[in-house]
Design a protein around this motif. Sequence first.
Motif, short mmCIF file in Angstrom:
data_model
loop_
_atom_site.label_atom_id
_atom_site.label_comp_id
_atom_site.label_asym_id
_atom_site.label_seq_id
_atom_site.Cartn_x
_atom_site.Cartn_y
_atom_site.Cartn_z
N TRP A 43 0.82 -1.22 0.00
CA TRP A 43 0.00 0.00 0.00
C TRP A 43 0.85 1.26 0.00
O TRP A 43 0.51 2.25 -0.66
N SER A 165 -7.02 3.69 5.42
CA SER A 165 -8.13 4.14 4.59
C SER A 165 -8.40 5.63 4.81
O SER A 165 -8.63 6.39 3.87
N ALA A 168 -5.81 7.83 3.06
CA ALA A 168 -5.55 7.49 1.66
C ALA A 168 -5.57 8.76 0.81
O ALA A 168 -6.21 9.76 1.16
N ASN A 171 -10.60 9.77 -1.04
CA ASN A 171 -11.62 9.23 -0.15
C ASN A 171 -13.02 9.48 -0.68
O ASN A 171 -13.27 10.45 -1.39
N PHE A 206 -14.14 -4.58 7.44
CA PHE A 206 -13.24 -4.14 6.39
C PHE A 206 -13.29 -5.04 5.16
O PHE A 206 -13.48 -6.26 5.27
N ALA A 208 -11.51 -5.15 0.88
CA ALA A 208 -10.42 -4.62 0.06
C ALA A 208 -10.53 -5.10 -1.37
O ALA A 208 -11.08 -6.17 -1.66
N LEU A 213 -9.48 0.33 -0.20
CA LEU A 213 -9.89 -0.18 1.11
C LEU A 213 -11.30 0.35 1.39
O LEU A 213 -11.62 1.49 1.04
N ALA A 214 -12.11 -0.47 2.03
CA ALA A 214 -13.47 -0.07 2.34
C ALA A 214 -13.82 -0.52 3.75
O ALA A 214 -13.42 -1.59 4.20
N SER A 215 -14.57 0.33 4.45
CA SER A 215 -15.11 -0.04 5.75
C SER A 215 -16.62 0.18 5.71
O SER A 215 -17.10 1.22 5.27
N PHE A 227 -14.59 4.68 1.68
CA PHE A 227 -13.57 4.13 0.78
C PHE A 227 -12.31 4.97 0.86
O PHE A 227 -12.36 6.19 0.96
N GLY A 228 -11.17 4.30 0.78
CA GLY A 228 -9.89 4.97 0.61
C GLY A 228 -9.19 4.35 -0.58
O GLY A 228 -9.10 3.13 -0.69
#
Length: 250
Positions: A43, A165, A168, A171, A206, A208, A213-215, A227-228
């Motif tokens: 990353w 995230s 990042a 976003n 989480f 990916a 990356l997403a939460s 999202f990042g």
Amino acid sequence: MTCTPWSSPTAVASATGPLPSVDWIDQVDTDPIRALEMLVLGWYPAEDTKLDQEALTDDELVGLPQALAAFHRLARLRPALHRFSDPVLLRPRHTSGPLGGRLVFAADNQGCRDWSIPWPPQHPASTDPHVWLTEDPWHDENPERILEAEPLSRFLLQFTLHEASGIAPFNAWTLVMPVNRLEPLWDFLRPVPLSPFLPTYGADRFYAAPGLLASVSVDENQATVAFGALHRETLASLRRYDFPWARFDE
């Protein structure tokens, strides 16, 4: 002291190069330290920086649990780990309380919560100790302490996903929407097999994809997603879902 669950961090510079793999997810259940290493090295790009003078020495790292020592060694290769909005401390601090001695290794940037492990280790087998979240440790004489669901090695992976995230380069966050709106995401997002993060607040799970990356926080029939992304183009591809966006970096 009132503590908001999230504060807007400063984004790091946009990455260049190919999108990182999400093969690290395959290691989460069997070797979370290796999973963290794969995630971070993919990353974040390498940097030409000097070791911070406050950083722990090699001899000091030897005395830490394996997962925490590995995090600090990894931060030497990828200093971005020390730019999180809520930092893992360059130098953990010792404290005590009703739970006995503790080693605080990370803290909220507003000073309203921290994370610690029992210290000294309770017994020689405590190679992956449990983690305690302490609410308002500075201003409450009897602060609430919550046992985290994950041991240290998996907690550090949770923590890194959350923070990476947030800082990042690009976003996007949604407003509250029906859970069924999430269905298109499962076609390309891989779930990370970890417990919900900060269940008292967002209880984020989480996910990916390469460079993303997403939460996801779900409450009964409603959800929000954050999202990042490493690249603008990766984030831009999410526009097609027409979610109720609260923020979308262009």
